[in-house]
Design a protein around this motif. Structure first.
Motif, mmCIF file in Angstrom:
data_model
loop_
_atom_site.group_PDB
_atom_site.id
_atom_site.type_symbol
_atom_site.label_atom_id
_atom_site.label_comp_id
_atom_site.label_asym_id
_atom_site.label_seq_id
_atom_site.Cartn_x
_atom_site.Cartn_y
_atom_site.Cartn_z
ATOM 1 N N GLY A 189 77.593 -33.574 16.826
ATOM 2 C CA GLY A 189 76.986 -34.970 17.098
ATOM 3 C C GLY A 189 78.012 -36.032 17.070
ATOM 4 N N ARG A 190 79.199 -35.454 16.992
ATOM 5 C CA ARG A 190 80.334 -36.700 17.118
ATOM 6 C C ARG A 190 80.535 -37.197 18.471
ATOM 7 N NH1 ARG A 190 84.816 -33.810 12.874
ATOM 8 N NH2 ARG A 190 83.301 -34.036 11.069
ATOM 9 N N ILE A 191 81.090 -38.462 18.228
ATOM 10 C CA ILE A 191 81.534 -39.132 19.680
ATOM 11 C C ILE A 191 82.970 -39.557 19.451
ATOM 12 C CG2 ILE A 191 80.979 -41.481 20.921
ATOM 13 C CD1 ILE A 191 78.558 -39.290 20.811
ATOM 14 N N HIS A 192 83.623 -39.252 20.787
ATOM 15 C CA HIS A 192 84.869 -39.560 20.713
ATOM 16 C C HIS A 192 85.140 -41.123 21.644
ATOM 17 C CE1 HIS A 192 86.214 -36.012 18.567
ATOM 18 N NE2 HIS A 192 85.352 -35.287 19.581
ATOM 19 N N LEU A 193 85.406 -41.828 20.989
ATOM 20 C CA LEU A 193 85.868 -43.340 21.904
ATOM 21 C C LEU A 193 87.156 -43.176 22.335
ATOM 22 C CD1 LEU A 193 83.771 -45.641 19.724
ATOM 23 C CD2 LEU A 193 82.697 -44.391 21.956
ATOM 24 N N VAL A 194 87.574 -43.578 23.412
ATOM 25 C CA VAL A 194 88.915 -44.055 23.909
ATOM 26 C C VAL A 194 88.930 -45.512 24.226
ATOM 27 C CG1 VAL A 194 91.061 -43.505 25.376
ATOM 28 C CG2 VAL A 194 89.417 -41.549 24.503
ATOM 29 N N ARG A 195 89.574 -46.223 23.386
ATOM 30 C CA ARG A 195 89.618 -47.726 23.664
ATOM 31 C C ARG A 195 90.874 -48.186 24.140
ATOM 32 N NH1 ARG A 195 88.325 -50.819 18.290
ATOM 33 N NH2 ARG A 195 90.291 -49.603 17.750
ATOM 34 N N ASN A 196 90.960 -48.877 25.444
ATOM 35 C CA ASN A 196 92.001 -49.446 26.024
ATOM 36 C C ASN A 196 92.365 -50.833 25.456
ATOM 37 O OD1 ASN A 196 93.991 -49.569 28.116
ATOM 38 N ND2 ASN A 196 92.797 -51.082 28.942
ATOM 39 N N HIS A 197 93.741 -51.006 25.435
ATOM 40 C CA HIS A 197 94.218 -52.249 24.886
ATOM 41 C C HIS A 197 95.154 -52.719 26.047
ATOM 42 C CE1 HIS A 197 92.801 -51.633 20.865
ATOM 43 N NE2 HIS A 197 92.955 -50.338 20.892
ATOM 44 N N GLU A 198 94.829 -53.705 26.392
ATOM 45 C CA GLU A 198 95.409 -54.227 27.908
ATOM 46 C C GLU A 198 96.475 -55.278 27.461
ATOM 47 O OE1 GLU A 198 95.504 -53.941 32.118
ATOM 48 O OE2 GLU A 198 94.584 -52.760 30.678
ATOM 49 N N GLY A 200 106.643 -51.626 26.296
ATOM 50 C CA GLY A 200 105.447 -51.960 26.546
ATOM 51 C C GLY A 200 104.610 -52.029 25.543
ATOM 52 N N LYS A 201 103.597 -52.863 25.372
ATOM 53 C CA LYS A 201 102.490 -53.326 24.220
ATOM 54 C C LYS A 201 101.397 -52.778 24.269
ATOM 55 C CE LYS A 201 105.436 -57.411 22.701
ATOM 56 N NZ LYS A 201 105.083 -58.693 22.177
ATOM 57 N N GLY A 202 100.870 -51.999 25.457
ATOM 58 C CA GLY A 202 99.865 -51.657 25.573
ATOM 59 C C GLY A 202 99.504 -50.255 25.197
ATOM 60 N N GLY A 203 98.321 -49.865 25.478
ATOM 61 C CA GLY A 203 97.982 -48.245 25.331
ATOM 62 C C GLY A 203 96.750 -48.220 24.879
ATOM 63 N N CYS A 204 96.250 -47.030 24.384
ATOM 64 C CA CYS A 204 94.704 -46.814 23.970
ATOM 65 C C CYS A 204 94.591 -46.243 22.716
ATOM 66 C CB CYS A 204 94.373 -45.467 24.848
ATOM 67 S SG CYS A 204 94.204 -46.100 26.433
ATOM 68 N N THR A 205 93.725 -46.404 21.783
ATOM 69 C CA THR A 205 93.536 -45.930 20.392
ATOM 70 C C THR A 205 92.066 -44.982 20.685
ATOM 71 O OG1 THR A 205 92.154 -47.967 19.980
ATOM 72 C CG2 THR A 205 94.369 -47.886 19.085
ATOM 73 N N ALA A 206 92.160 -44.089 19.757
ATOM 74 C CA ALA A 206 91.068 -42.978 19.652
ATOM 75 C C ALA A 206 90.251 -43.053 18.359
ATOM 76 C CB ALA A 206 91.636 -41.581 20.018
ATOM 77 N N LEU A 207 88.868 -43.072 18.579
ATOM 78 C CA LEU A 207 87.965 -43.231 17.532
ATOM 79 C C LEU A 207 87.099 -41.944 17.388
ATOM 80 C CD1 LEU A 207 88.547 -46.377 18.511
ATOM 81 C CD2 LEU A 207 87.394 -46.662 16.397
ATOM 82 N N THR A 208 86.796 -41.444 16.419
ATOM 83 C CA THR A 208 85.818 -40.369 16.341
ATOM 84 C C THR A 208 84.759 -40.905 15.434
ATOM 85 O OG1 THR A 208 87.547 -38.572 16.535
ATOM 86 C CG2 THR A 208 85.300 -37.974 15.659
ATOM 87 N N LEU A 209 83.563 -40.994 15.971
ATOM 88 C CA LEU A 209 82.371 -41.364 15.156
ATOM 89 C C LEU A 209 81.152 -40.167 14.643
ATOM 90 C CD1 LEU A 209 83.415 -43.741 16.918
ATOM 91 C CD2 LEU A 209 81.174 -44.844 16.497
ATOM 92 N N ASP A 210 80.816 -40.395 13.734
ATOM 93 C CA ASP A 210 79.904 -39.044 13.278
ATOM 94 C C ASP A 210 78.430 -39.493 13.939
ATOM 95 O OD1 ASP A 210 78.373 -41.252 11.671
ATOM 96 O OD2 ASP A 210 78.871 -40.078 9.731
ATOM 97 N N HIS A 211 77.557 -38.441 13.860
ATOM 98 C CA HIS A 211 76.244 -38.848 14.355
ATOM 99 C C HIS A 211 75.291 -39.896 13.933
ATOM 100 C CE1 HIS A 211 75.134 -36.470 10.838
ATOM 101 N NE2 HIS A 211 73.888 -36.828 11.050
ATOM 102 N N HIS A 212 75.686 -40.611 13.116
ATOM 103 C CA HIS A 212 75.253 -42.158 12.533
ATOM 104 C C HIS A 212 76.089 -43.320 12.892
ATOM 105 C CE1 HIS A 212 72.447 -39.978 9.831
ATOM 106 N NE2 HIS A 212 73.479 -39.352 9.429
ATOM 107 N N GLY A 213 77.325 -42.987 13.664
ATOM 108 C CA GLY A 213 77.965 -44.028 14.154
ATOM 109 C C GLY A 213 79.190 -44.504 13.156
ATOM 110 N N ARG A 214 79.345 -43.673 12.232
ATOM 111 C CA ARG A 214 80.284 -44.245 11.219
ATOM 112 C C ARG A 214 81.549 -43.677 11.666
ATOM 113 N NH1 ARG A 214 76.336 -42.188 6.678
ATOM 114 N NH2 ARG A 214 76.980 -40.400 7.542
ATOM 115 N N VAL A 215 82.656 -44.479 11.562
ATOM 116 C CA VAL A 215 84.052 -44.139 11.929
ATOM 117 C C VAL A 215 84.661 -43.012 10.942
ATOM 118 C CG1 VAL A 215 86.439 -44.821 12.588
ATOM 119 C CG2 VAL A 215 84.505 -46.500 13.328
#
Length: 100
Positions: free
Chosen positions: A31-40, A61-76
């Motif tokens: 039930g986890r969700i993996h988010l990949v967030r771009n930083h422009e 370069g100052k940009g890139g991406c961060t990755a977050l994993t959330l549980d099935h309740h939306g907690r990081v």
């Protein structure tokens, strides 16, 4: 709220970068969700993506991406740098494939 620009990344790698520009979500196990967030971030980005050995394309370069994993309740559960050292890297959509 997931995280706020300038707050510490949960990984301890540095601050949450600025210029959140886009994000893609991928279903994970248990039930986890993996988010990949771009930083422009351009050269004048306020808070760059931290430079991490093995994950940095160009240290200038100052940009890139961060990755977050959330549980099935939306907690990081985790937040880290996925790639650093890019600039104007947005393509407008997720990369095909789903992390397991």
């Amino acid at each position: 709220m997931l995280s706020r620009e300038g707050d510490p990344l949960r990984s301890g790698e540095g601050p949450v970068p600025s210029n959140h520009d886009g994000m893609a979500a991928f279903a994970g196990r248990h039930g986890r969700i993996h988010l990949v967030r771009n930083h422009e971030n351009r050269a004048d980005g306020r808070v760059p993506v931290p430079v991490i050995d093995g994950l940095t394309y160009d240290p200038q370069g100052k940009g890139g991406c961060t990755a977050l994993t959330l549980d099935h309740h939306g907690r990081v559960l985790s937040e880290r740098v996925a790639i650093a050292g890019t600039a104007v890297n947005c393509a407008g959509g997720p990369t095909p494939g789903t992390p397991g």
